[in-house]
Design a protein around this motif. Structure first.
Motif, mmCIF file in Angstrom:
data_model
loop_
_atom_site.group_PDB
_atom_site.id
_atom_site.type_symbol
_atom_site.label_atom_id
_atom_site.label_comp_id
_atom_site.label_asym_id
_atom_site.label_seq_id
_atom_site.Cartn_x
_atom_site.Cartn_y
_atom_site.Cartn_z
ATOM 1 N N ALA A 1 1.057 -4.075 -0.196
ATOM 2 C CA ALA A 1 1.244 -3.172 -1.552
ATOM 3 C C ALA A 1 -0.140 -2.308 -2.133
ATOM 4 O O ALA A 1 0.158 -1.204 -2.525
ATOM 5 N N ILE A 2 -1.077 -2.812 -1.749
ATOM 6 C CA ILE A 2 -2.236 -2.064 -2.102
ATOM 7 C C ILE A 2 -2.974 -1.126 -0.929
ATOM 8 O O ILE A 2 -2.886 0.129 -1.149
ATOM 9 N N GLY A 3 -2.603 -1.825 0.172
ATOM 10 C CA GLY A 3 -3.285 -1.037 1.514
ATOM 11 C C GLY A 3 -2.596 0.210 1.583
ATOM 12 O O GLY A 3 -3.121 1.276 2.015
ATOM 13 N N VAL A 4 -1.004 -0.054 1.824
ATOM 14 C CA VAL A 4 -0.367 1.300 2.125
ATOM 15 C C VAL A 4 -0.509 2.462 1.419
ATOM 16 O O VAL A 4 -0.850 3.643 1.524
ATOM 17 N N PRO A 5 -0.290 2.220 0.068
ATOM 18 C CA PRO A 5 -0.488 3.424 -1.027
ATOM 19 C C PRO A 5 -1.564 4.232 -1.021
ATOM 20 O O PRO A 5 -2.315 5.117 -0.967
ATOM 21 N N ALA A 6 -2.871 3.145 -1.011
ATOM 22 C CA ALA A 6 -4.171 3.520 -1.071
ATOM 23 C C ALA A 6 -4.791 4.202 0.084
ATOM 24 O O ALA A 6 -5.536 5.395 -0.122
ATOM 25 N N ASN A 7 -4.372 3.759 1.309
ATOM 26 C CA ASN A 7 -4.762 4.600 2.424
ATOM 27 C C ASN A 7 -3.908 5.913 2.523
ATOM 28 O O ASN A 7 -4.645 7.094 2.946
ATOM 29 N N LEU A 8 -2.770 5.938 2.015
ATOM 30 C CA LEU A 8 -2.107 7.294 1.950
ATOM 31 C C LEU A 8 -2.548 8.348 1.112
ATOM 32 O O LEU A 8 -2.902 9.411 1.493
ATOM 33 N N VAL A 9 -3.058 7.781 -0.163
ATOM 34 C CA VAL A 9 -3.773 8.388 -1.205
ATOM 35 C C VAL A 9 -5.103 9.158 -0.614
ATOM 36 O O VAL A 9 -5.378 10.269 -0.557
ATOM 37 N N VAL A 10 -5.906 8.205 0.195
ATOM 38 C CA VAL A 10 -6.998 9.011 1.038
ATOM 39 C C VAL A 10 -6.740 9.855 1.988
ATOM 40 O O VAL A 10 -7.377 10.945 2.009
#
Length: 326
Positions: A19-28
């Motif tokens: 839940a953290i990794g997918v949106p965080a890396n997409l934002v990056v």
């Protein structure tokens, strides 16, 4: 990475990581792709590629392997052919992440320490070539992993789950392959990152001493200070990314050769009373955590990245306000 995991720790940890990794890396990926963070095109290219590789790790390892294995243990993903394919994809993504981190570290070493080579090496075109080569090699290197597994169970003539074949532990050929794989990842990346950072630090200290002498003689305080501030930001970004990689991979770095030297068999079933299982799974958990750390590093060290992130968060709110007013 094909343990049958049960227990509240795993049930919570891997879904939260996803839940953290997918949106965080997409934002990056979105923010860095706009190239508004004041980073060079070369640095930007490496950081985007690392974010893509981290996203693949989260999707393939955390979601399709770990989370799916916990909540949907008898889905089609657990059939042995799919399980074997997932294993190859898992390790390919992890290898790509490790070597892209090495490539970024080497690029910064060249930029800081090798001014003549910097002109030809630290370019966007060269970065794109290196990223493509690393990605291709990671895929080819791990393709054969598909063949090291056998079914754990046969149910109605259907092979389920993956168990590493005993021959992998006893055959000299497989043992040699295992050691080569360990040397390539994580041993070499681990050593290279530490070595390159040490050389970079050594060069920076020497350069700073020279710069202080020049500043003292010329009294060019403001110009020198701006140069040192710019360099300091680059160094902080480099050391936080490579340092987090080293710390989070450390347990796996120790664990993998221990398996060979002590003839330990990877544990495939959750057993919290077994120290081998605890060390093994803790190493995997920390290794996978590294795929979610970089977005927070960028937010913590890059002011322009924070500005872009804040603007992105404000946009839906501003849009909602405009629609509501209408």
């Amino acid at each position: 990475m094909h343990a049958i995991l049960t227990g509240p720790v795993f049930n919570v940890y891997y879904p939260v990581l996803a839940a953290i990794g997918v949106p965080a890396n997409l934002v990056v990926i979105v923010i860095l792709s706009k190239r508004r963070c004041g980073l060079s095109r070369c640095i930007n290219c490496y950081l985007v590629s690392i974010a893509v590789a981290d996203l693949l790790v989260v999707v393939t390892v955390v979601i399709l392997n770990r989370t799916a294995g916990i909540y949907f243990p008898f889905s089609f993903l657990s059939i042995t052919p799919m399980c074997s394919l997932r294993s190859a994809l898992n390790y390919a993504a992890l290898d790509a992440t490790a070597w892209l981190t090495v490539a970024f570290t080497f690029d910064r070493f060249v930029a800081i320490s090798c001014h003549k080579l910097k002109i030809t090496y630290c370019t966007e075109k060269m970065a794109a070539w290196i990223i493509a080569i690393i990605s291709a090699v990671a895929c080819v290197k791990n393709a054969f992993l598909y063949f090291q597994y056998e079914p754990m169970y046969m149910i109605n003539n259907t092979p389920w789950f993956c168990s590493i074949k005993i021959i992998v532990y006893t055959s000299p050929a497989w043992a040699a392959n295992d050691w080569i794989a360990f040397i390539l990842t994580p041993l070499l990346p681990f050593i290279l990152i530490i070595l390159l950072n040490a050389l970079t630090v050594s060069h920076i200290l020497a350069a700073n001493r020279s710069r202080k002498r020049i500043r003292f003689r010329s009294n060019a305080e403001s110009q020198s200070d701006r140069e040192m501030v710019k360099r300091r930001k680059s160094i902080v970004l480099l050391f936080t990314i490579s340092g987090s990689f080293v710390l989070l991979y450390l347990l796996c770095f120790i664990w993998i050769p221990y398996v060979r030297f002590a003839n330990v068999i990877y544990t495939s079933v959750s057993n919290f009373s077994n120290s081998t299982f605890i060390i093994q799974e803790t190493g995997f958990m920390l290794q996978l955590l590294s795929s979610c750390i970089n977005p927070f590093i960028y937010a913590g060290t890059q002011s322009k990245f924070r500005t872009e992130l804040q603007n992105g968060l404000k946009y839906p709110m501003n849009l909602f306000i405009k629609v509501f007013k209408i």
